[in-house]
Write a protein that holds these residues in place. Sequence first.
Motif, mmCIF file in Angstrom:
data_model
loop_
_atom_site.group_PDB
_atom_site.id
_atom_site.type_symbol
_atom_site.label_atom_id
_atom_site.label_comp_id
_atom_site.label_asym_id
_atom_site.label_seq_id
_atom_site.Cartn_x
_atom_site.Cartn_y
_atom_site.Cartn_z
ATOM 1 N N GLN A 50 12.933 5.411 46.777
ATOM 2 C CA GLN A 50 11.794 4.853 46.032
ATOM 3 C C GLN A 50 10.558 5.752 46.116
ATOM 4 N N GLY A 51 10.581 6.716 47.029
ATOM 5 C CA GLY A 51 9.456 7.633 47.155
ATOM 6 C C GLY A 51 8.470 7.218 48.235
ATOM 7 N N CYS A 88 14.603 10.079 55.513
ATOM 8 C CA CYS A 88 15.333 9.406 54.445
ATOM 9 C C CYS A 88 16.600 8.824 55.062
ATOM 10 N N ALA A 89 16.652 7.516 55.122
ATOM 11 C CA ALA A 89 17.781 6.835 55.749
ATOM 12 C C ALA A 89 18.703 6.243 54.687
ATOM 13 N N ARG A 90 19.975 6.322 54.981
ATOM 14 C CA ARG A 90 20.952 5.796 54.044
ATOM 15 C C ARG A 90 22.069 5.110 54.796
ATOM 16 N N SER A 91 22.450 3.939 54.337
ATOM 17 C CA SER A 91 23.556 3.213 54.944
ATOM 18 C C SER A 91 24.805 3.509 54.150
ATOM 19 N N GLU A 92 25.519 4.493 54.573
ATOM 20 C CA GLU A 92 26.699 4.921 53.825
ATOM 21 C C GLU A 92 27.558 5.782 54.724
ATOM 22 N N LYS A 117 23.061 9.509 62.397
ATOM 23 C CA LYS A 117 22.048 8.509 62.056
ATOM 24 C C LYS A 117 21.935 8.285 60.546
ATOM 25 N N ASN A 118 22.776 8.998 59.773
ATOM 26 C CA ASN A 118 22.703 8.888 58.308
ATOM 27 C C ASN A 118 21.282 9.131 57.803
ATOM 28 N N THR A 119 20.641 10.133 58.337
ATOM 29 C CA THR A 119 19.243 10.385 58.023
ATOM 30 C C THR A 119 19.029 11.866 57.734
ATOM 31 N N VAL A 120 18.202 12.135 56.752
ATOM 32 C CA VAL A 120 17.771 13.496 56.461
ATOM 33 C C VAL A 120 16.260 13.551 56.630
ATOM 34 N N TYR A 121 15.775 14.677 57.117
ATOM 35 C CA TYR A 121 14.363 14.831 57.438
ATOM 36 C C TYR A 121 13.749 15.973 56.634
ATOM 37 N N LEU A 122 12.449 15.870 56.433
ATOM 38 C CA LEU A 122 11.684 16.986 55.877
ATOM 39 C C LEU A 122 10.456 17.166 56.755
ATOM 40 N N ARG A 123 10.476 18.215 57.534
ATOM 41 C CA ARG A 123 9.328 18.541 58.370
ATOM 42 C C ARG A 123 8.393 19.400 57.543
ATOM 43 N N MET A 124 7.138 18.986 57.443
ATOM 44 C CA MET A 124 6.161 19.683 56.624
ATOM 45 C C MET A 124 5.000 20.147 57.507
ATOM 46 N N ASN A 125 4.847 21.440 57.609
ATOM 47 C CA ASN A 125 3.761 22.041 58.398
ATOM 48 C C ASN A 125 2.783 22.767 57.478
ATOM 49 N N GLU A 154 12.979 6.175 52.038
ATOM 50 C CA GLU A 154 12.107 7.191 52.632
ATOM 51 C C GLU A 154 11.023 6.537 53.481
ATOM 52 N N SER A 155 10.550 7.287 54.451
ATOM 53 C CA SER A 155 9.417 6.860 55.272
ATOM 54 C C SER A 155 8.726 8.094 55.826
#
Length: 124
Positions: free
Chosen positions: A116-117, A22-26, A76-84, A6-7
Amino acid sequence: QVSLVESGGGLVQAGGSLRLSCARSERTFSMYTMGWFRQAPGKEREFVAGINWSDDSTTYADSVRGRFAISRDNAKNTVYLRMNSLKPEDTAVYYCAADRALGVRTNPSEYDYWGQGTQVTVSS
């Protein structure tokens, strides 16, 4: 062993926005339902949002519906969470998780892999 990273966390004033990644190599990332959870000090880990791998349908906790948006980019093997419209009560460590099941589940014990959070702090 699959890993999630996560970042995007940080400190923001109430009413502000953040986007977590959230990036994942898979290579089979696209076949996992993905979820975001959070855990505040002294509280249990709680479901925030999830996205179904088969049709990209989404599920949200009542506390964030209309303010948060989950999305994924399989290329991109990535999931996002947009928080407004962030609130002080959104302060927590945010985790992404992957689940082999079809359909979004809200029980954290049912998820197979965890990041890892990343800390999100919303000041009033």
